[in-house]
Write a protein that holds these residues in place. Structure first.
Motif, PDB file in Angstrom:
ATOM      1  N   TRP A   1       7.783   8.267  21.365  1.00 44.42           N
ATOM      2  CA  TRP A   1       6.872   8.395  22.513  1.00 44.42           C
ATOM      3  C   TRP A   1       5.598   9.166  22.169  1.00 44.42           C
ATOM      4  O   TRP A   1       4.564   8.969  22.804  1.00 44.42           O
ATOM      5  N   TRP A   2       5.652  10.002  21.134  1.00 41.27           N
ATOM      6  CA  TRP A   2       4.401  10.616  20.673  1.00 41.27           C
ATOM      7  C   TRP A   2       3.464   9.542  20.127  1.00 41.27           C
ATOM      8  O   TRP A   2       2.284   9.495  20.472  1.00 41.27           O
TER       9      TRP A   2
ATOM     10  N   ALA B   1       2.147   7.269  22.847  1.00 39.44           N
ATOM     11  CA  ALA B   1       1.105   7.918  23.660  1.00 39.44           C
ATOM     12  C   ALA B   1      -0.252   7.806  23.003  1.00 39.44           C
ATOM     13  O   ALA B   1      -1.288   7.713  23.682  1.00 39.44           O
TER      14      ALA B   1
ATOM     15  N   ASP C   1      -4.995   2.527  28.113  1.00 42.01           N
ATOM     16  CA  ASP C   1      -4.996   2.949  29.515  1.00 42.01           C
ATOM     17  C   ASP C   1      -4.670   1.743  30.394  1.00 42.01           C
ATOM     18  O   ASP C   1      -5.035   0.611  30.078  1.00 42.01           O
TER      19      ASP C   1
ATOM     20  N   ALA D   1       1.462  15.001  24.242  1.00 42.28           N
ATOM     21  CA  ALA D   1       1.823  13.594  24.492  1.00 42.28           C
ATOM     22  C   ALA D   1       2.490  13.419  25.844  1.00 42.28           C
ATOM     23  O   ALA D   1       2.355  12.370  26.485  1.00 42.28           O
TER      24      ALA D   1
ATOM     25  N   ARG E   1       0.761  12.033  28.961  1.00 40.51           N
ATOM     26  CA  ARG E   1       0.458  10.600  29.106  1.00 40.51           C
ATOM     27  C   ARG E   1       1.606   9.829  29.756  1.00 40.51           C
ATOM     28  O   ARG E   1       1.465   8.660  30.108  1.00 40.51           O
TER      29      ARG E   1
ATOM     30  N   GLU F   1       0.014   1.514  38.166  1.00 36.95           N
ATOM     31  CA  GLU F   1      -0.995   1.738  37.142  1.00 36.95           C
ATOM     32  C   GLU F   1      -2.233   0.891  37.407  1.00 36.95           C
ATOM     33  O   GLU F   1      -2.146  -0.265  37.793  1.00 36.95           O
TER      34      GLU F   1
ATOM     35  N   ARG G   1      -7.924  -1.158  30.936  1.00 39.39           N
ATOM     36  CA  ARG G   1      -7.339  -0.805  29.647  1.00 39.39           C
ATOM     37  C   ARG G   1      -8.448  -0.424  28.672  1.00 39.39           C
ATOM     38  O   ARG G   1      -9.505  -1.032  28.641  1.00 39.39           O
TER      39      ARG G   1
ATOM     40  N   ALA H   1      -6.457   3.731  23.185  1.00 41.25           N
ATOM     41  CA  ALA H   1      -5.858   5.043  23.369  1.00 41.25           C
ATOM     42  C   ALA H   1      -6.345   6.006  22.296  1.00 41.25           C
ATOM     43  O   ALA H   1      -6.735   5.620  21.188  1.00 41.25           O
ATOM     44  N   GLN H   2      -6.335   7.304  22.627  1.00 41.51           N
ATOM     45  CA  GLN H   2      -6.686   8.346  21.681  1.00 41.51           C
ATOM     46  C   GLN H   2      -5.423   9.134  21.313  1.00 41.51           C
ATOM     47  O   GLN H   2      -4.556   9.355  22.161  1.00 41.51           O
TER      48      GLN H   2
ATOM     49  N   PRO I   1      -2.904  12.027  20.855  1.00 43.28           N
ATOM     50  CA  PRO I   1      -2.765  13.344  21.449  1.00 43.28           C
ATOM     51  C   PRO I   1      -2.928  14.422  20.404  1.00 43.28           C
ATOM     52  O   PRO I   1      -2.608  14.228  19.229  1.00 43.28           O
TER      53      PRO I   1
END
Length: 371
Positions: free
Chosen positions: A105-106, A109, A114, A140, A143, A360, A364, A367-368, A370
């Protein structure tokens, strides 16, 4: 894949990311859920950080397509920017991403766009065997749209990361095999154990307890792991060589547990025992260690609890059950176990997934990672 004929919902694509794909309880939970969600109209793709050959074969047996990033990278516990970059294009068209274990999940994220909800699962206590990554986990966690926690230690970990109470959900595992029948030729009476042959599962404690019984019954240790050789040697040293059987890992342990005299869960750590719930559903008396999630599973008279790492008290509890004393009424255990059938669990996750995809925003962007 087509949705159920009465729902009228479009199929949703779930990208499931897992830190390590091997033959373990967390992996079985994720694969059983993926298979059960087909009837709810979900298509699942699986992406593994690490994988063993046995884990890949297990996913194949469940009909879940899998891609693997690396081998022996410890991505259950370790954040990897390379893994995140590998995931980025693979997650771009998912309706929802469900990542199991911290490293998964890290990375998700950092990779998920988005507008795509990301949910996490932790199936066990987080112990950081390869370095403390709490700072990265906390970043993370911001998110995550939801965090499924299996057991009190996982929930406490999520709370410590600052996950809001409204995003904390009970992790629930599907259990299969409640209709199992005992394989012919199994010894009777018999004691069963099912799990990894690993110190945290306590099979060594069970051996010490059996050696204290005046007439130890045949005992099946179902599973595999790093303790296999030492357990074999210890059983010889304790004079139990003719009583202890190690069939190895079996996909359907219910056919060994059904009809057993006692099922034992002697764990040192245990978020929630799948084998205990399977035994309860089969009407087999269960004795387990009073650690973490087991007092909940075996509470309210469903099973027998003993202190962890106490072979003497474990031996006494096993002996009592073998002689028919203090045997729990199987009814409450069966009722509890039925809560974890595919028919009960799949809608629980499906409803959560649908709610989150509806909530949501559709926008989109890339992503950056974390911090």
């Amino acid at each position: 894949m087509a949705d159920g004929p009465s729902t009228g919902r479009r199929p949703l694509t779930i990208a499931r990311v897992i830190g390590v794909l091997e033959r373990g309880g967390a992996q079985l939970s994720a694969l059983r859920l993926s298979a059960a969600l087909r009837s709810e109209g979900f298509v699942t793709r699986l992406y593994a950080g690490d994988a063993t050959d046995e884990g890949i074969a297990l996913a194949t047996a469940f009909g879940v397509p899998v891609e693997t990033f690396a081998r022996n990278a410890h991505l259950q516990w370790v954040p990897s920017t390379d893994f995140a970059e590998w995931l980025r294009s693979r997650l771009a068209d998912a309706d929802l991403v469900h990542a199991h274990m911290f490293g998964a999940w890290w990375a998700a994220a950092a990779a998920v766009p988005d507008g795509v909800p990301l949910v996490a699962s932790e199936h066990n206590a987080v112990t950081w065997p390869y370095g403390d990554h709490v700072t990265q986990a906390r970043a993370a966690a911001g998110r995550l749209a939801a965090f499924f926690t299996h057991g009190p230690a996982a929930r406490a970990f999520a709370v410590s990361l600052g996950v809001p109470a409204g995003r904390l959900l009970e992790g629930r595992s599907i259990i299969e095999g409640f209709d199992a029948r005992a394989l012919p030729g199994l010894p009777c009476p018999r004691v069963t154990f099912a799990g990894r042959l690993h110190p945290e599962k306590g099979p060594d404690v069970l051996l010490e307890a059996l050696a204290m019984l005046p007439d130890p019954p045949a005992t099946l240790l179902l599973g595999d792991g790093p303790l296999r050789e030492s357990l074999t040697a210890r059983s010889r040293a304790l004079g139990l060589a003719d009583r202890i059987h190690l069939p190895g890992w079996v996909r359907s342990p219910g056919s060994y547990i059904a009809g057993a005299s006692v099922h034992v869960v002697p764990s040192r750590e245990e978020a929630w025992s799948q084998s205990a719930v399977l035994a309860l559903g089969l009407g087999v008396p269960v004795v387990g260690s009073a650690v973490e999630g087991l007092p909940v599973t075996l509470g309210q008279g469903r099973g027998v609890l003993v202190p962890s790492e106490d072979p003497e008290k474990l031996a006494r509890a096993i002996d009592e059950l073998l002689h028919g004393r203090g045997v729990p009424d199987p009814g409450p255990g069966r009722i509890y176990a039925e809560r974890f059938s595919p028919e009960r669990i799949a809608p629980y996750y499906a409803d959560t997934y649908r709610r989150l995809t509806h909530e949501e925003r559709p926008t989109r962007r890339r992503a950056q990672a974390p911090e």
